[in-house]
Write a protein that holds these residues in place. Sequence first.
Motif, PDB file in Angstrom:
ATOM      1  N   SER A 241       0.825  -1.205   0.000  1.00 12.38           N
ATOM      2  CA  SER A 241       0.000   0.000   0.000  1.00 12.38           C
ATOM      3  C   SER A 241       0.864   1.263   0.000  1.00 12.38           C
ATOM      4  CB  SER A 241      -0.924  -0.007   1.217  1.00 12.38           C
ATOM      5  OG  SER A 241      -1.727   1.141   1.260  1.00 12.38           O
ATOM      6  N   ALA A 242       2.009   1.205   0.711  1.00 14.43           N
ATOM      7  CA  ALA A 242       2.874   2.390   0.786  1.00 14.43           C
ATOM      8  C   ALA A 242       3.429   2.775  -0.578  1.00 14.43           C
ATOM      9  CB  ALA A 242       4.015   2.120   1.771  1.00 14.43           C
ATOM     10  N   LYS A 243       3.663   1.774  -1.430  1.00 15.42           N
ATOM     11  CA  LYS A 243       4.182   2.043  -2.769  1.00 15.42           C
ATOM     12  C   LYS A 243       3.077   2.277  -3.794  1.00 15.42           C
ATOM     13  CE  LYS A 243       8.524   2.002  -1.966  1.00 15.42           C
ATOM     14  NZ  LYS A 243       9.320   3.230  -2.157  1.00 15.42           N
ATOM     15  N   GLY A 244       1.819   2.266  -3.340  1.00 11.79           N
ATOM     16  CA  GLY A 244       0.711   2.502  -4.253  1.00 11.79           C
ATOM     17  C   GLY A 244       0.426   1.360  -5.201  1.00 11.79           C
ATOM     18  N   LEU A 245       0.937   0.174  -4.879  1.00 10.69           N
ATOM     19  CA  LEU A 245       0.731  -0.978  -5.763  1.00 10.69           C
ATOM     20  C   LEU A 245      -0.663  -1.571  -5.603  1.00 10.69           C
ATOM     21  CD1 LEU A 245       4.219  -2.662  -5.344  1.00 10.69           C
ATOM     22  CD2 LEU A 245       3.431  -1.156  -7.179  1.00 10.69           C
ATOM     23  N   ILE A 246      -1.291  -1.356  -4.467  1.00  8.53           N
ATOM     24  CA  ILE A 246      -2.686  -1.750  -4.262  1.00  8.53           C
ATOM     25  C   ILE A 246      -3.403  -0.572  -3.631  1.00  8.53           C
ATOM     26  CG2 ILE A 246      -2.284  -4.237  -4.057  1.00  8.53           C
ATOM     27  CD1 ILE A 246      -2.316  -3.952  -1.042  1.00  8.53           C
ATOM     28  N   ASP A 247      -4.683  -0.417  -3.950  1.00  2.52           N
ATOM     29  CA  ASP A 247      -5.424   0.698  -3.371  1.00  2.52           C
ATOM     30  C   ASP A 247      -5.895   0.326  -1.967  1.00  2.52           C
ATOM     31  OD1 ASP A 247      -7.911  -0.744  -3.488  1.00  2.52           O
ATOM     32  OD2 ASP A 247      -8.034  -0.248  -5.623  1.00  2.52           O
ATOM     33  N   PRO A 248      -6.357   1.301  -1.165  1.00  2.00           N
ATOM     34  CA  PRO A 248      -6.756   1.020   0.215  1.00  2.00           C
ATOM     35  C   PRO A 248      -7.843  -0.057   0.338  1.00  2.00           C
ATOM     36  CG  PRO A 248      -6.492   3.371  -0.093  1.00  2.00           C
ATOM     37  CD  PRO A 248      -6.345   2.737  -1.444  1.00  2.00           C
ATOM     38  N   TYR A 249      -8.784  -0.081  -0.613  1.00  2.00           N
ATOM     39  CA  TYR A 249      -9.838  -1.096  -0.556  1.00  2.00           C
ATOM     40  C   TYR A 249      -9.239  -2.500  -0.609  1.00  2.00           C
ATOM     41  CZ  TYR A 249     -14.157  -3.599  -1.647  1.00  2.00           C
ATOM     42  OH  TYR A 249     -15.215  -4.474  -1.627  1.00  2.00           O
ATOM     43  N   GLN A 250      -8.326  -2.722  -1.532  1.00  2.00           N
ATOM     44  CA  GLN A 250      -7.679  -4.032  -1.641  1.00  2.00           C
ATOM     45  C   GLN A 250      -6.840  -4.326  -0.388  1.00  2.00           C
ATOM     46  OE1 GLN A 250      -5.355  -3.644  -5.197  1.00  2.00           O
ATOM     47  NE2 GLN A 250      -7.112  -2.973  -6.424  1.00  2.00           N
ATOM     48  N   ALA A 251      -6.136  -3.302   0.110  1.00  2.00           N
ATOM     49  CA  ALA A 251      -5.305  -3.493   1.308  1.00  2.00           C
ATOM     50  C   ALA A 251      -6.164  -3.855   2.502  1.00  2.00           C
ATOM     51  CB  ALA A 251      -4.512  -2.210   1.589  1.00  2.00           C
ATOM     52  N   PHE A 252      -7.338  -3.239   2.645  1.00  2.00           N
ATOM     53  CA  PHE A 252      -8.208  -3.548   3.779  1.00  2.00           C
ATOM     54  C   PHE A 252      -8.749  -4.974   3.683  1.00  2.00           C
ATOM     55  CE2 PHE A 252      -9.431   1.214   4.402  1.00  2.00           C
ATOM     56  CZ  PHE A 252      -8.129   1.457   4.831  1.00  2.00           C
ATOM     57  N   ALA A 253      -9.080  -5.402   2.447  1.00  2.00           N
ATOM     58  CA  ALA A 253      -9.571  -6.765   2.268  1.00  2.00           C
ATOM     59  C   ALA A 253      -8.503  -7.781   2.666  1.00  2.00           C
ATOM     60  CB  ALA A 253      -9.999  -6.988   0.816  1.00  2.00           C
ATOM     61  N   LEU A 254      -7.256  -7.549   2.288  1.00  2.00           N
ATOM     62  CA  LEU A 254      -6.162  -8.437   2.662  1.00  2.00           C
ATOM     63  C   LEU A 254      -5.936  -8.413   4.179  1.00  2.00           C
ATOM     64  CD1 LEU A 254      -3.664  -7.592  -0.231  1.00  2.00           C
ATOM     65  CD2 LEU A 254      -4.883  -9.756   0.096  1.00  2.00           C
ATOM     66  N   THR A 255      -6.082  -7.236   4.776  1.00  2.00           N
ATOM     67  CA  THR A 255      -5.905  -7.120   6.229  1.00  2.00           C
ATOM     68  C   THR A 255      -6.985  -7.887   6.977  1.00  2.00           C
ATOM     69  OG1 THR A 255      -4.914  -4.939   5.917  1.00  2.00           O
ATOM     70  CG2 THR A 255      -5.658  -5.485   8.124  1.00  2.00           C
ATOM     71  N   LEU A 256      -8.214  -7.841   6.466  1.00  2.00           N
ATOM     72  CA  LEU A 256      -9.282  -8.646   7.069  1.00  2.00           C
ATOM     73  C   LEU A 256      -8.942 -10.132   6.987  1.00  2.00           C
ATOM     74  CD1 LEU A 256     -12.523  -6.860   5.778  1.00  2.00           C
ATOM     75  CD2 LEU A 256     -11.597  -6.845   8.103  1.00  2.00           C
ATOM     76  N   GLY A 257      -8.381 -10.557   5.862  1.00  2.00           N
ATOM     77  CA  GLY A 257      -7.980 -11.952   5.739  1.00  2.00           C
ATOM     78  C   GLY A 257      -6.912 -12.330   6.741  1.00  2.00           C
ATOM     79  N   ALA A 258      -5.959 -11.435   6.999  1.00  2.00           N
ATOM     80  CA  ALA A 258      -4.917 -11.704   7.988  1.00  2.00           C
ATOM     81  C   ALA A 258      -5.513 -11.845   9.379  1.00  2.00           C
ATOM     82  CB  ALA A 258      -3.877 -10.579   7.968  1.00  2.00           C
ATOM     83  N   ASN A 259      -6.501 -11.021   9.705  1.00  2.00           N
ATOM     84  CA  ASN A 259      -7.155 -11.118  11.010  1.00  2.00           C
ATOM     85  C   ASN A 259      -7.961 -12.406  11.139  1.00  2.00           C
ATOM     86  OD1 ASN A 259      -6.997  -8.495  12.819  1.00  2.00           O
ATOM     87  ND2 ASN A 259      -6.977  -7.812  10.689  1.00  2.00           N
ATOM     88  N   LEU A 260      -8.503 -12.865  10.038  1.00  2.00           N
ATOM     89  CA  LEU A 260      -9.233 -14.133  10.071  1.00  2.00           C
ATOM     90  C   LEU A 260      -8.262 -15.311  10.205  1.00  2.00           C
ATOM     91  CD1 LEU A 260     -11.905 -15.683   9.782  1.00  2.00           C
ATOM     92  CD2 LEU A 260     -11.588 -15.589   7.295  1.00  2.00           C
ATOM     93  N   GLY A 261      -7.165 -15.273   9.486  1.00  2.00           N
ATOM     94  CA  GLY A 261      -6.211 -16.383   9.506  1.00  2.00           C
ATOM     95  C   GLY A 261      -5.558 -16.589  10.854  1.00  2.00           C
ATOM     96  N   THR A 262      -5.310 -15.499  11.588  1.00  2.00           N
ATOM     97  CA  THR A 262      -4.653 -15.644  12.886  1.00  2.00           C
ATOM     98  C   THR A 262      -5.543 -16.328  13.911  1.00  2.00           C
ATOM     99  OG1 THR A 262      -3.288 -14.443  14.484  1.00  2.00           O
ATOM    100  CG2 THR A 262      -5.397 -13.458  13.902  1.00  2.00           C
ATOM    101  N   ALA A 263      -6.873 -16.348  13.694  1.00  2.00           N
ATOM    102  CA  ALA A 263      -7.783 -17.034  14.613  1.00  2.00           C
ATOM    103  C   ALA A 263      -7.904 -18.517  14.295  1.00  2.00           C
ATOM    104  CB  ALA A 263      -9.165 -16.377  14.566  1.00  2.00           C
ATOM    105  N   ILE A 264      -7.383 -18.929  13.146  1.00  2.00           N
ATOM    106  CA  ILE A 264      -7.465 -20.348  12.768  1.00  2.00           C
ATOM    107  C   ILE A 264      -6.428 -21.172  13.511  1.00  2.00           C
ATOM    108  CG2 ILE A 264      -7.261 -21.968  10.840  1.00  2.00           C
ATOM    109  CD1 ILE A 264      -8.246 -19.765   8.992  1.00  2.00           C
ATOM    110  N   ASN A 265      -5.229 -20.594  13.759  1.00  2.00           N
ATOM    111  CA  ASN A 265      -4.140 -21.351  14.357  1.00  2.00           C
ATOM    112  C   ASN A 265      -4.495 -21.984  15.699  1.00  2.00           C
ATOM    113  OD1 ASN A 265      -2.128 -20.943  12.328  1.00  2.00           O
ATOM    114  ND2 ASN A 265      -1.903 -18.842  13.019  1.00  2.00           N
ATOM    115  N   PRO A 266      -5.087 -21.251  16.663  1.00  2.00           N
ATOM    116  CA  PRO A 266      -5.418 -21.903  17.941  1.00  2.00           C
ATOM    117  C   PRO A 266      -6.432 -23.034  17.796  1.00  2.00           C
ATOM    118  CG  PRO A 266      -5.425 -19.517  18.179  1.00  2.00           C
ATOM    119  CD  PRO A 266      -5.347 -19.801  16.714  1.00  2.00           C
ATOM    120  N   VAL A 267      -7.328 -22.941  16.796  1.00  2.00           N
ATOM    121  CA  VAL A 267      -8.296 -24.019  16.581  1.00  2.00           C
ATOM    122  C   VAL A 267      -7.582 -25.271  16.092  1.00  2.00           C
ATOM    123  CG1 VAL A 267     -10.324 -24.743  15.278  1.00  2.00           C
ATOM    124  CG2 VAL A 267     -10.152 -22.397  16.105  1.00  2.00           C
TER     125      VAL A 267
END
Length: 561
Positions: A202-228
């Motif tokens: 995102s800092a280099k402008g390679l993805i727009d904020p909408y795409q960056a937020f979608a990827l960030t949501l995925g990261a937050n979802l993935g971190t909850a899978i590990n303890p399960v």
Amino acid sequence: MPFIQALVNLAGHIALLLWGTHMVQTGIQRAFGPGLRSFLGHALSNRAKSFMAGLVVTAILQSSTATSLMTSGLAASGLVGLVPALAVVLGASVGTTLIVQVLSFNVAAVSPALILIGVVLFRRAKNPQIHDLGRVFIGLGFMLLALHQLLEALADYAGSPAFEAVLSAISATPLLSLLLAAVVTWAAHSSVAVVLLVMALSAKGLIDPYQAFALTLGANLGTAINPVVEGHTDNDLSSRRLPIGNLAMRILGVAVAFALLPEITHLLTSLDGDGARVVANFHTAFNLVVALAAMPFLSRVADLLVRLLPERQDDSDPSSPRYLDPSAKETPIVALQGAAREVLRLVDTLGEMLDGTKAALSTTDRRALSALRQKDNVIDRINLAVKQYLTSIEPDELSVADRRRMDEILLFSTGLEHAGDVLDQNVLPHLAKRLRRGVKFSRESEQELGSLLDRLQVNLRTAAALFMSQDERVARMLTDEKIVFRKAERDGTNQHFNRMREGDLNAAETSSIHLDLLRDFKQINSHLVAAAAYPILEQHGELMQSRMIPSTPRLVQPEGV
């Protein structure tokens, strides 16, 4: 060829970022892990304190997965309630965003200094904690260095057709991007690293904020899978209530945020136009909003989890209590009898460990040692269950005799658990050392150690009989066994030094392990005596407070007499 080289360079920078994150997490866990786990166990009195405890511990550990796994262990063992445990994982999700906030600023210039400090501490410090903190500084330096190099690499390859094709595929299907980020986060075991990577794009402008937020949501979802996935592996679904509850809250939060993502993107970009900062702000805001929204409903969530994932009693599980009937606590004498029967199962398990230890004196199978360690886990879990069961009995319902018997049960159970710990933490590592070095005990040495293990078996059975009979004569007989083990340790020490003087290096090496085992066997026997015999002898006034002969005051004659 240039495309392959670009991928290798990017993969190398990402690998350095992941490795730096791993070094920070493992260094903190090694330096402060036991203390942080103890802090968690004492701080979970209500949901507000639990939330702050989870936030603080995760801010230090830099791993919400580690905090979730620790809390899952406390919740599964019954040490904390499900509601405060859920509050901890909500706090952990917020705590893991703090390092992202710090690294969203341009702090790459300090990476060489951090690595230098880390190397000095790691190589020079004799204190284990300082040594592990050196690992943390090196990891932080690697993370900053990797981010700096990653930004430069992305700028170099931003115009390549292949790279633009990959980014176009990401932007075309935001939902698929979200799921992809979740899978990558689960595989990498670090939401921090994935979010930092998204920040770099995102800092280099390679993805727009909408795409960056979608990827960030995925990261937050993935971190909850590990303890399960990595939590308790037993068949009791009740042990998975906490990680599944956390994953469910995370899925609901991600679903709502994804549906409102256009509005959220417009709001956050209007507040801050910096590509890296806006991703960090979204990451923190998402976790904070999810936590604040879920906190008032944690009791209902806990009740639902209890109904959907009931506790299941597995009779085939050797660590599952069999005689601790909750309804019997209304009649303390019955509850105490059940607890005493449960403690006798510890005697059987410890006896199996002693048998296995004797076989391990000559075996070359390392798997046998692993099986013995599993038996120590059985002892630990049963001992914990007995302590929780007895301490939950209403004190006012206990007579003086009942309280005395409760103390005897708790002392005997704890003594057996300590004896198992000596086997697990001292004896088995010595036997594993023998296997690694490829040495064998002499026939005389093996016979001596085997005979002492046989004697420990007899003393264990005597201690069990004494636990039930409370016979003063048996207590004295068991106490006399300490003389045998003291003499064996003294004789073994003398023989060890004789071998050293004779220059027999192979015999000296095995006799050193022999000497360590003698000391451990003596300690195991001492635990048995202290747990079973000493309380009875003390009750009858036959236990000395010290083995030293009382000193008699000398008469000082006046000068000149």
